[in-house]
Design an enzyme around this catalytic site. Sequence first.
Site, mmCIF file in Angstrom:
data_model
loop_
_atom_site.group_PDB
_atom_site.id
_atom_site.type_symbol
_atom_site.label_atom_id
_atom_site.label_comp_id
_atom_site.label_asym_id
_atom_site.label_seq_id
_atom_site.Cartn_x
_atom_site.Cartn_y
_atom_site.Cartn_z
ATOM 1 N N CYS A 1 20.548 55.863 48.387
ATOM 2 C CA CYS A 1 21.429 55.268 49.389
ATOM 3 C C CYS A 1 22.239 54.140 48.778
ATOM 4 O O CYS A 1 21.966 52.954 49.028
ATOM 5 C CB CYS A 1 20.607 54.764 50.561
ATOM 6 S SG CYS A 1 19.842 56.135 51.394
ATOM 7 N N ARG B 1 21.561 53.699 33.807
ATOM 8 C CA ARG B 1 22.518 53.199 32.811
ATOM 9 C C ARG B 1 23.976 53.315 33.263
ATOM 10 O O ARG B 1 24.811 52.485 32.915
ATOM 11 C CB ARG B 1 22.305 53.883 31.459
ATOM 12 C CG ARG B 1 20.956 53.520 30.828
ATOM 13 C CD ARG B 1 20.864 53.943 29.373
ATOM 14 N NE ARG B 1 21.811 53.242 28.538
ATOM 15 C CZ ARG B 1 22.973 53.712 28.135
ATOM 16 N NH1 ARG B 1 23.351 54.919 28.471
ATOM 17 N NH2 ARG B 1 23.770 52.976 27.395
ATOM 18 N N GLY C 1 15.966 52.444 18.296
ATOM 19 C CA GLY C 1 15.259 53.015 19.437
ATOM 20 C C GLY C 1 16.068 54.195 19.940
ATOM 21 O O GLY C 1 15.694 55.358 19.772
ATOM 22 N N ARG C 2 17.220 53.855 20.512
ATOM 23 C CA ARG C 2 18.113 54.871 21.071
ATOM 24 C C ARG C 2 18.410 56.010 20.085
ATOM 25 O O ARG C 2 18.387 57.180 20.461
ATOM 26 C CB ARG C 2 19.431 54.180 21.446
ATOM 27 C CG ARG C 2 20.462 55.058 22.110
ATOM 28 C CD ARG C 2 21.800 54.290 22.187
ATOM 29 N NE ARG C 2 21.581 52.918 22.551
ATOM 30 C CZ ARG C 2 21.636 52.442 23.801
ATOM 31 N NH1 ARG C 2 21.941 53.255 24.784
ATOM 32 N NH2 ARG C 2 21.417 51.179 24.040
ATOM 33 N N TYR D 1 16.090 54.516 27.374
ATOM 34 C CA TYR D 1 16.476 53.625 28.476
ATOM 35 C C TYR D 1 16.744 54.372 29.779
ATOM 36 O O TYR D 1 17.522 53.917 30.610
ATOM 37 C CB TYR D 1 17.678 52.760 28.069
ATOM 38 C CG TYR D 1 17.426 52.031 26.772
ATOM 39 C CD1 TYR D 1 16.480 51.017 26.703
ATOM 40 C CD2 TYR D 1 18.079 52.409 25.594
ATOM 41 C CE1 TYR D 1 16.210 50.374 25.508
ATOM 42 C CE2 TYR D 1 17.809 51.775 24.388
ATOM 43 C CZ TYR D 1 16.870 50.758 24.355
ATOM 44 O OH TYR D 1 16.599 50.134 23.174
ATOM 45 N N GLU E 1 15.335 48.585 13.300
ATOM 46 C CA GLU E 1 14.605 48.857 14.538
ATOM 47 C C GLU E 1 15.367 49.803 15.464
ATOM 48 O O GLU E 1 15.738 49.400 16.569
ATOM 49 C CB GLU E 1 14.357 47.539 15.281
ATOM 50 C CG GLU E 1 13.708 46.471 14.439
ATOM 51 C CD GLU E 1 13.598 45.129 15.161
ATOM 52 O OE1 GLU E 1 12.520 44.534 15.113
ATOM 53 O OE2 GLU E 1 14.598 44.709 15.783
HETATM 54 C C1 LIG Z 1 16.465 46.817 22.059
HETATM 55 C C2 LIG Z 1 16.182 46.357 20.700
HETATM 56 C C3 LIG Z 1 16.219 47.260 19.637
HETATM 57 C C4 LIG Z 1 16.591 48.700 19.804
HETATM 58 O O1 LIG Z 1 17.917 48.904 20.178
HETATM 59 P P1 LIG Z 1 18.493 50.389 20.175
HETATM 60 O O2 LIG Z 1 19.863 50.252 20.715
HETATM 61 O O3 LIG Z 1 17.625 51.202 21.069
HETATM 62 O O4 LIG Z 1 18.458 50.887 18.775
HETATM 63 C C5 LIG Z 1 15.868 46.795 18.390
HETATM 64 N N1 LIG Z 1 15.527 45.497 18.181
HETATM 65 C C6 LIG Z 1 15.495 44.614 19.185
HETATM 66 C C7 LIG Z 1 15.099 43.209 18.896
HETATM 67 C C8 LIG Z 1 15.822 45.000 20.464
HETATM 68 O O5 LIG Z 1 15.798 44.092 21.451
#
Ligand SMILES: *Cc1c(COP(=O)(O)O)cnc(C)c1O
Length: 461
Positions: free
Chosen positions: A389, A358, A320-321, A419, A318
Amino acid sequence: MRAHEAGALHGDLGYRGPAWLRTPEDVNALVPQLWPRTVSRTEAGSLQVGGVSVADLAAEHGTPAYFLDEVDLRARCREFASAFGDADVYYAGKSFLCKAVVKIVHEEGLFLDVCTGGELAVALAAGFPAEKIGFHGNNKSPRELERALDAGVGRIVVDSFDEIARLTALAQKTNKKPKVLVRVTVGVEAHTHEFIATAHEDQKFGFSLAGGAAFAAAAKIIDEGVLDLRGLHSHIGSQIFDTSGFEVAARRVLDLQAQIRDARGVELEELDLGGGFGIAYTTQDDPQAAGDLAKRINKIVESECELGNLRKPKLSIEPGRAIVGPAVFTLYEVGTVKDVDGIRTYVSVDGGMSDNIRTALYDASYSATLAGRTSVAEPMLARVVGKHCESGDIVVKDEFLPADVQPGDLIAVPGTGAYCRSMASNYNHVPRPPVVAVRDGASRVIVRRETEDDLLALDVG
Ligand SMILES: *Cc1c(COP(=O)(O)O)cnc(C)c1O
């Protein structure tokens, strides 16, 4: 070649010095893994992406704004999909979700993770096939679970006994058999910031492995036979560079799988190892390519399965980043330059913690470059700060910028795809910036800039 000479494209690719030792040669350097792949400098010295100079982008779309390199985003999707072969790659939508990105990840063959009803709504509005959606979250409401069942979401990752009870009741009521994974907290200390580490014992996510809750959850689902238990899930955290955490996680979760088989005679068919693959925010970060990650993770799972005498489950991951993070940079305009004697120079830009929380939230490090032009001025230690501010309103803690940086200059901050817009706020009533996709010499707004009218529309007096 001095990297900040006019027209210079890339700096010293091998440079890995400590942050405070960043050399003058680093000034204005464009290190490829920090920047989306179509980014370069024009002959005149302006940064460009997808064939469009940032000066033109700023003139058309204003600043601050996030610019998404569509070619880069698609390439990253494809790299993960092909590297992981027969594993399902879920794009973690919480990193950044909008309809255009949903369509792109779908076109590139990925699956999609959501973790709220809102994210589910965006995915469905963009026409993403529900059976390719995974639904996460430690507190899914009855309404959210109902919508997920209605839509026919492919996997629900259950996170608590309350949720199992809730989902079981719904499944019985609607005569459905949702496919679920059990989220396991494997007790791995991921070497990352505390708030983005998710598998040590003392935290809100998942069922504890060591405490026996994970086994009990799986056994309960199997014994009741209402939900369709497909497998186990582990996500150890974010911005992880070292695959040893995945190794420990895989071993522990596969141990549990063997335990379930021995106790209940059920061999689970799927294993989701989560995301968290690190990206480069500065030249100090050295992320692994998707291909190397895939090889290591597959090898780890195969050898652990062999040890436990288990059939190799179907894998999912999974990211994302690692998919969207490096595909985007934020473009700001400098408003003020303040030299704080003998310490550093504060360069204030027209955004800040409302578009990138972040740095304040995770103590994250970013880099920046003078984007509209190059300069041969001496480097100076700068801190790029926002307009809020709040003294913690820092975008880039430490960076060398040319000493002649001045109001009106454009500054680009890479690695802001994940993010940043998704965590953006309206603090100080600053409208949130747009996201603009750039490709083949053209730009298109995919999330428009918020306006003061948008903000006032919510304020009903
Ligand atoms: C946030 C999250 C991801 C993605 O994390 P990345 O650092 O963006 O790759 C994958 N699986 C779960 C369950 C998450 O909470």
